[in-house]
Scaffold this active site. Structure first.
Site, PDB file in Angstrom:
ATOM      1  N   CYS B  45      33.192 -25.013   5.366  1.00 19.02           N
ATOM      2  CA  CYS B  45      34.457 -24.628   5.116  1.00 19.02           C
ATOM      3  C   CYS B  45      34.553 -24.403   3.538  1.00 19.02           C
ATOM      4  O   CYS B  45      33.358 -24.675   2.800  1.00 19.02           O
ATOM      5  CB  CYS B  45      35.248 -25.895   5.397  1.00 19.02           C
ATOM      6  SG  CYS B  45      35.079 -27.300   4.712  1.00 19.02           S
ATOM      7  N   CYS B  48      33.764 -27.581   1.422  1.00 18.50           N
ATOM      8  CA  CYS B  48      32.137 -27.867   1.265  1.00 18.50           C
ATOM      9  C   CYS B  48      31.576 -26.833   0.307  1.00 18.50           C
ATOM     10  O   CYS B  48      31.006 -27.506  -0.425  1.00 18.50           O
ATOM     11  CB  CYS B  48      31.374 -27.499   2.649  1.00 18.50           C
ATOM     12  SG  CYS B  48      32.346 -27.901   4.030  1.00 18.50           S
ATOM     13  N   ASP B 449      10.289 -31.026  31.039  1.00 10.79           N
ATOM     14  CA  ASP B 449       9.125 -32.177  30.844  1.00 10.79           C
ATOM     15  C   ASP B 449      10.043 -33.416  30.601  1.00 10.79           C
ATOM     16  O   ASP B 449      11.205 -33.380  30.696  1.00 10.79           O
ATOM     17  CB  ASP B 449       8.989 -31.437  29.346  1.00 10.79           C
ATOM     18  CG  ASP B 449       7.950 -32.537  28.680  1.00 10.79           C
ATOM     19  OD1 ASP B 449       7.131 -33.022  29.171  1.00 10.79           O
ATOM     20  OD2 ASP B 449       8.179 -32.758  27.532  1.00 10.79           O
ATOM     21  N   ASP B 628       9.049 -29.820  25.042  1.00  9.97           N
ATOM     22  CA  ASP B 628       8.896 -30.005  23.785  1.00  9.97           C
ATOM     23  C   ASP B 628       7.796 -30.269  22.853  1.00  9.97           C
ATOM     24  O   ASP B 628       7.429 -30.017  21.770  1.00  9.97           O
ATOM     25  CB  ASP B 628      10.005 -30.858  23.206  1.00  9.97           C
ATOM     26  CG  ASP B 628       9.291 -32.412  23.476  1.00  9.97           C
ATOM     27  OD1 ASP B 628       8.708 -32.480  24.740  1.00  9.97           O
ATOM     28  OD2 ASP B 628       9.154 -33.090  22.477  1.00  9.97           O
ATOM     29  N   ASP B 632       3.262 -28.832  26.318  1.00  7.46           N
ATOM     30  CA  ASP B 632       3.998 -27.940  27.025  1.00  7.46           C
ATOM     31  C   ASP B 632       3.817 -26.517  26.758  1.00  7.46           C
ATOM     32  O   ASP B 632       4.445 -25.653  27.480  1.00  7.46           O
ATOM     33  CB  ASP B 632       5.641 -28.294  27.120  1.00  7.46           C
ATOM     34  CG  ASP B 632       5.869 -29.791  27.354  1.00  7.46           C
ATOM     35  OD1 ASP B 632       5.244 -30.171  28.440  1.00  7.46           O
ATOM     36  OD2 ASP B 632       6.582 -30.446  26.798  1.00  7.46           O
TER      37      ASP B 632
END
Lengths: 52, 732
Positions: B45, B48, B449, B628, B632
Site C-alpha cells: 500500500c 508501506c 510427496d 518439494d 522429487d
C-alpha cells in the site's frame, strides 16, 4: 475541399505529437511501476526524490 | 550474455561484444553508484511505500531509495560502505521483511527492453491505425476520384513504414518457422499483412477502389496486443522465479592450506578442496568426511525424516543438511559431476519429453494454416480461370487472407492465460510455463510427496504431556542444548506447555548420540535409544533417561496447512490421489490413513517415484505431481504438470510448472478450478473466431468483401474474444 490540405497535415501533426509523448513516457520509464504510481498519489509526502 | 539474448528470443548480435558491452556498462554503472536491490514480499500500500522510503533515506550513507510496488522491490543508491544486511535490519525494525537480491541473477534490463520495444510497436501501430481509420471513414462514406486517391496515398504513406517497423516480430518469427520447414501461426499472419499492404499499394497506384491499409495495420495492432499480453504474463512469472533463485546465494567455507577460512561461491569449488561445514549448513558438493561426527538430514534427497549418523570416511551428497556437529570435508565431485548435477541431467531428459506437448494454440494453428493458404490459393485460381483478370483475382485472394487472418486466434489464448494467471498470482501461485494452465485442466490423477509437501517436515512431540513434571523440565533443559530437529521439537513443545527448564550441570552434546548432563547429582541423557539405554519403539522418537527411569518421547510430522482439505476436495471431485514418499512405509501408511488416501508407496527412491508416474501416464492418466525435495525432481519433470511449494529446493522449483508462494496447499484446488474454466474459455474463443470466419469467408470468396466489411469483422471478432476472456476475471 482545399481545406483538406490544411486539416490533414494538422491532424497528422497532432497525432504525431501524441505518439511522441507516448515515446517519451516509455523512455522515461513511466510504465515500470503502474501499481506503485497508483498508490503513491494517496501518500501525503512531498516527493522531492523523483525516480533516479 | 548471448545465451540470455537467445533465451529472450531477441535477435542475437553478430558480434557478441557489441551485445555484451552495453549490459556490462549498465552493471558497472550500477556498481559505481552503489546500487542495492532488496525484495520486500510484504509491501502492498501507499503507507508501506512511504514507510520504507523514509526509513531507508534516513539511514546513514543512503542517497536515495525508490520502491517498485509492482515488482515488490526497493532499489537503493548508497555509499559503497552501506551493506544490504544493515538495510535489512533497518527495515526489520519498522516491521518489513526484506531479502537481498543478487543482481547478476536478475536479467532485468533485457526483460525491460523487450517489453518496452513491444509497447513502442503497439504505440506506433495504434497511432497509424487511428489515422488511417479516420481517412478510411471518408472513403467508405463515398469519397471518390481525386479525393479517394489522395486519401489512399496518405494512408499508404502512413501504413508502409508502420507495417515495416511494427510487424517486424511477426516477419522474423515467420521466417524462422519457414527455415525450420514449419507453418506456424506467424506465416499466415505475415503473408496476410504483406499481401494486403502490397495489393493495396498497387491498387492505389492504379487509382483503384479498394485499399486494405486499415485492415493491414489493424491486424498488426491487435496481434501485437496479444503478443504483449503473452510476454507480460511470462515476464512476471520469470521475474518472480528469478527472485526466488536470487534469494538463495549458495556459498561455501573453504579451508586454505594455511588453515585460514574463506567464503567462496559454490560454483568455484573443485574436487580436492577442503571445506568446513557448520551445523545447520547444507553440503555444497559431494564430499568425504575427514574429521568430525554429526547427523545428517537427508530428507531432501531421500524423503526420510530420521537423521542419519555419519563419521570420518563416510561420503555425503550435495544438498544434505548437517545437524549437530561441525565437520571438515574433502570435496570429491563438484559442479557437473556431483550427484545434484546428475539429477539435473535426469530432469533435463524428462523435460525434453514433456516439451513435446502441443498447446491448444499450436494445434489450432496447425489445422488452420494449411486451410487458409489452400482457400486463398484456390479462390485465386478459380477467379483467374473464370474472369481472366489477374488484378481482380489477386484482390479476392488477399481479401480472403485478410478476413481469415487469425486476429482473434492471436488474442484467444494470451487474453485468457493473462487473466487466469493474474488471478492465480494474486492467490499466491506462480505459473512458470505458458502451457501449464492448459495441461492442469486435464489432470485426473494427483501424486503427492509426503515430507515437506503434505507435511511440514518438522516433527512435533506427542508424548510430552504424559511425562511427569520433573522429567519434563529435565527434557526441556537438555533439548535446549542441541540443534537436532527432534531436540528442537521437544524444546519448543515444552515451552508451549509452559515448562520451566530444570537447572543442569555439565551439559554437553555428543554428535550422533544425544545430549548428556548431570541433574541433582544423577546423570541424565536425551538422544538415541541405544546410547540412552532404553528399548526402542517403532516410530520416530527420542529417549530420555533420568537416573534409572526411561521415557519415550514420540514425534510425528505436522501436516501442512490445507493438506487435509486439499486431499478430501480432490477425492470429492473424483480425482485419483496417490501418496509416494521415500520415508519408511509405516510412517507413510499412517499419513495415508489419516488423510484417506487409498493408494500409497513408501521407501520410494527418486526413480521409483518417476516410475509410478510413468506407469500411470502409460495407462492414459494425466498426472499432477506435487513435491518439494531433490528426490522429487525427476518425478516432477516426468509428470504431465507439476507444482512445488516455495519452501522447496531450487532444483525442485526449477523442475515444476507452478510454484506455490504461500504456506498453504489450498490454492492447488483453486488452480485446478481456474485452469478448467480457462481451458473452456480458450475453446469458446476458438469457436467465436471460427464462427466469424464461417460467415465472412463465403462473402470474401464471392468477391463481395469490402475494406469496410473486413474492418468490421476483424474488430468485432477481436473485441468479443477479449471480452470473453475478461469474463474469467470477474466470474467466481
Amino acid at each position: 475541399m482545399a481545406i483538406l490540405s490544411y486539416l490533414i497535415p494538422v491532424s497528422l501533426l497532432l497525432g504525431g505529437a501524441g505518439l511522441a509523448a507516448f515515446f517519451w513516457a516509455l523512455r522515461a520509464r513511466q510504465y515500470e511501476d503502474p501499481q506503485g504510481d497508483a498508490q503513491r498519489i494517496l501518500s501525503s509526502d512531498y516527493d522531492n526524490h523523483p525516480k533516479p | 550474455m548471448v545465451d540470455v539474448a537467445a533465451d529472450m528470443h531477441l535477435p542475437v548480435s553478430a558480434c557478441p561484444a557489441c551485445a555484451a558491452a552495453p549490459a556490462a556498462c549498465a552493471v558497472a554503472q550500477q556498481a559505481a553508484r552503489g546500487g542495492l536491490l532488496l525484495s520486500l514480499p510484504a509491501i502492498h500500500c501507499a503507507i508501506c511505500i512511504s514507510d520504507v522510503e523514509r526509513a531507508l533515506s534516513h539511514h546513514r550513507g543512503v542517497r536515495s531509495a525508490r520502491v517498485n510496488l509492482t515488482l515488490k522491490r526497493v532499489s537503493v543508491v548508497a555509499e559503497p560502505t552501506v551493506t544490504a544486511t544493515e538495510l535489512i535490519t533497518c527495515l526489520a525494525q519498522i516491521g518489513y521483511e526484506a531479502h537481498e537480491l543478487d543482481q547478476t541473477v536478475l536479467s532485468l534490463t533485457q526483460t525491460d527492453k523487450a517489453g518496452r520495444d513491444l509497447l513502442m510497436r503497439i504505440g506506433v501501430s495504434g497511432f497509424a491505425m487511428m489515422n488511417i481509420m479516420l481517412l478510411s471513414v471518408a472513403v467508405w462514406s463515398g469519397a471518390d476520384h481525386a479525393t479517394r486517391d489522395l486519401f489512399h496515398w496518405i494512408s499508404a504513406a502512413i501504413a508502409l513504414p508502420t507495417v515495416i517497423f511494427a510487424a517486424r516480430p511477426f516477419f522474423a518469427s515467420a521466417l524462422g518457422a519457414l527455415r525450420a520447414r514449419r507453418l506456424g501461426m506467424d506465416v499466415p499472419i505475415s503473408l496476410a499483412i504483406i499481401l494486403a499492404t502490397g495489393m493495396s499499394f498497387y491498387e492505389t497506384t492504379q487509382a483503384g477502389h479498394h485499399a486494405y491499409f486499415d485492415a493491414a495495420v489493424m491486424l498488426t495492432f491487435f496481434l501485437l496486443v496479444g503478443r504483449y499480453l503473452d510476454f507480460r504474463t511470462r515476464a512476471v512469472a520469470r521475474s518472480a522465479a528469478q527472485e526466488l533463485a536470487a534469494l538463495e546465494v549458495a556459498r561455501a567455507t573453504r579451508l586454505r592450506d594455511d588453515g585460514a577460512e574463506e567464503d567462496i561461491p559454490v560454483a568455484d569449488l573443485c574436487p580436492g578442496d577442503r571445506l568446513r561445514l557448520r551445523p545447520g549448513a547444507r553440503v555444497p558438493a559431494d564430499a568425504v568426511i575427514e574429521t568430525g561426527r554429526s547427523e545428517m538430514d537427508r530428507s531432501v534427497l531421500s524423503g526420510e525424516t530420521l537423521p542419519v549418523t555419519v563419521g570420518p570416511g563416510d561420503s555425503l551428497c550435495a544438498g544434505e543438511v548437517n545437524l549437530t556437529g561441525p565437520m571438515q570435508l574433502r570435496v570429491t565431485a563438484a559442479g557437473r559431476d556431483s550427484a545434484l548435477h546428475r539429477m539435473a541431467d535426469l530432469v533435463a531428459h524428462a523435460e525434453s519429453a514433456r516439451s513435446k506437448y502441443t498447446s491448444l494454440a499450436e494445434r489450432a494453428a496447425r489445422a488452420y494454416a494449411p486451410i487458409v493458404h489452400l482457400l486463398a490459393l484456390s479462390s485465386f485460381a478459380v477467379w483467374l480461370w473464370f474472369s481472366r483478370d489477374m488484378r481482380l483475382s489477386l484482390n479476392v485472394a488477399s481479401a480472403v487472407l485478410i478476413i481469415t487472418c487469425p486476429c482473434a486466434l492471436g488474442l484467444a489464448v494470451p487474453a485468457v492465460v493473462t487473466s487466469a494467471s493474474g488471478r492465480l498470482f494474486r492467490r499466491g501461485m506462480l505459473i512458470k510455463s505458458g502451457t501449464a494452465l492448459e495441461r492442469l485442466a486435464q489432470v485426473d490423477t494427483v501424486v503427492f510427496d509426503k515430507t515437506g509437501t503434505l507435511t511440514l517436515g518438522e516433527p512435533q512431540p506427542v508424548d510430552l504431556p504424559k511425562l511427569d513434571p520433573r522429567a519434563l523440565s529435565v527434557a526441556a533443559a537438555l533439548a535446549q542444548g542441541s540443534a537436532h530437529p527432534l531436540a528442537r521439537a521437544v524444546a519448543s513443545g515444552a515451552s508451549a506447555l509452559g515448562v520451566v527448564p530444570a537447572l543442569l550441570e555439565n551439559l554437553h552434546e555428543i554428535a550422533g548420540d544425544g545430549i548428556a548432563a548431570t541433574y541433582q547429582g544423577q546423570p541424565v541423557r536425551l538422544g538415541r535409544a541405544q546410547w540412552v539405554g532404553c528399548d526402542s519403539v517403532a516410530a520416530t522418537a527420542t529417549y530420555l533417561r533420568v537416573g534409572q527411569a526411561c521415557h519415550v518421547i514420540r514425534c510425528t510430522d505436522q501436516l501442512r496447512e490445507g493438506a487435509a482439505e486439499v486431499v478430501s476436495a480432490l477425492i470429492n471431485q473424483g480425482i485419483h490421489v496417490l501418496l509416494v514418499s521415500g520415508d519408511a512405509p509405516a510412517t507413510v501408511q499412517d499419513l495415508a490413513q489419516k488423510l484417506g488416501i487409498a493408494q500409497w508407496h513408501g521407501a520410494a527412491r527418486p526413480e521409483d517415484k518417476a516410475r509410478v508416474i510413468a506407469n500411470a501416464t502409460a495407462n492414459g492418466a494425466h498426472v499432477l505431481m506435487v513435491g518439494d525435495g531433490l528426490n522429487d525432481t525427476v518425478a516432477l519433470s516426468t509428470a504431465y504438470v507439476s507444482i512445488s511449494p516455495a519452501s522447496a529446493l531450487d532444483a525442485a522449483r526449477a523442475a515444476s510448472d507452478i510454484v506455490l508462494m504461500g504456506a498453504s496447499l489450498m490454492p492447488v484446488v483453486q488452480a485446478l478450478h481456474v485452469a478448467r474454466s480457462a481451458r473452456r474459455r480458450i475453446k469458446q474463443n476458438f469457436a467465436i473466431a471460427a464462427g466469424y470466419n464461417m460467415i465472412a469467408v463465403p462473402v470474401a470468396l464471392a468477391g463481395l468483401a469490402t475494406p469496410l466489411g473486413a474492418a468490421l469483422a476483424m474488430s468485432a471478432s477481436s473485441i468479443s474474444v477479449s471480452l470473453n476472456a475478461l469474463r474469467l476475471k470477474s466470474g467466481r
